[in-house]
Write an enzyme that holds these catalytic residues in place. Structure first.
Site, PDB file in Angstrom:
ATOM      1  N   SER A  40       0.806  -1.222   0.000  1.00  0.00           N
ATOM      2  CA  SER A  40       0.000   0.000   0.000  1.00  0.00           C
ATOM      3  C   SER A  40       0.843   1.279   0.000  1.00  0.00           C
ATOM      4  O   SER A  40       0.319   2.357  -0.298  1.00  0.00           O
ATOM      5  CB  SER A  40      -0.941   0.018   1.209  1.00  0.00           C
ATOM      6  OG  SER A  40      -0.224   0.194   2.418  1.00  0.00           O
ATOM      7  N   LYS A  94       1.010   4.785   6.845  1.00  0.00           N
ATOM      8  CA  LYS A  94       0.511   5.671   5.790  1.00  0.00           C
ATOM      9  C   LYS A  94       1.241   7.008   5.859  1.00  0.00           C
ATOM     10  O   LYS A  94       2.001   7.280   6.772  1.00  0.00           O
ATOM     11  CB  LYS A  94      -0.999   5.916   5.934  1.00  0.00           C
ATOM     12  CG  LYS A  94      -1.851   4.655   6.004  1.00  0.00           C
ATOM     13  CD  LYS A  94      -1.821   3.838   4.730  1.00  0.00           C
ATOM     14  CE  LYS A  94      -2.633   2.554   4.873  1.00  0.00           C
ATOM     15  NZ  LYS A  94      -2.488   1.665   3.702  1.00  0.00           N
TER      16      LYS A  94
END
Length: 217
Positions: A40, A94
């Site tokens: 991701s 993230k």
């Protein structure tokens, strides 16, 4: 009998047990490393990377808890953060793209922050994906987007409230981030990462990637 055994074990292994306890406290409150199992955050972070997490970047916390004794700073745009997401039920990695007070918008994988469209520079392209350099209001970093887009390619946020952050994966069309789990509460953020410690290639018998050793993110 049990008490006698415990006392004997303590006397014989006191130094080792103290070392283990201090190591656990260190990893809980000072610094740790996290395995990254998904893509991701590609191309910045690869599957198999072990990233160094500075747990004192934002807070001094009570070990083994999220209780902050002292707040040193707050996350800023561009920071790669590790947080214990209650919404997803797991630890996530993230990049912060929106801070309290921001309005974050994405149109066909082009970020717009507070009405200002970010600039992009093409890096590489293949049949399925495009890698670009994104200028996140002064923080340049790589992102990856799908040539065919995805349902995640466009969105618009409301004003981000105090105590919350908008986080995206660098692999924009393949990341369950704030577009899926919502805003990230400040208290869930446990640290910041700026380096890879080491990396194992899952597709090649877990052989270490020499070029990733202490790689800056």
């Amino acid at each position: 009998m049990m008490k006698h055994w415990i006392c004997k074990a303590w006397k014989e292994n006191k130094s080792f047990l103290i070392f283990i306890a201090l190591m656990l406290i260190f990893r809980s409150a000072v610094a740790d490393w996290n395995e990254v199992p998904t893509g991701s955050m590609k191309p910045t972070i690869l599957e198999g990377d072990r990233i160094l997490v500075n747990k004192m970047a934002y807070d001094i916390r009570v070990p083994f808890t999220h209780i902050s004794l002292f707040q040193r700073s707050n996350p800023i745009r561009g920071d790669i953060v590790v947080f214990d997401s209650k919404a997803s039920g797991k630890k996530l990695v993230k990049r912060i793209v929106g801070v309290p007070g921001d309005i974050v918008e994405l149109k066909n994988n082009v970020l717009i922050i507070n009405g200002e469209q970010l600039s992009y520079e093409l890096v590489t392209s293949n049949d399925t994906a495009i890698d670009k350099m994104e200028d996140l209001l002064g923080v340049e970093h790589f992102i990856r987007v799908s040539k065919h887009g995805s349902p995640l390619s466009s969105f618009r946020s409301d004003v981000i409230p105090s105590g919350y952050y908008f986080a995206l994966g660098d692999n924009r069309d393949n990341s369950a981030d704030s577009r899926v789990i919502g805003l990230v509460p400040r208290q869930e953020i446990v640290g910041r990462s700026r380096h890879v410690v080491l990396s194992f290639n899952y597709e090649n018998y877990y052989i270490p990637r020499k070029d990733r050793f202490l790689q800056k993110l």
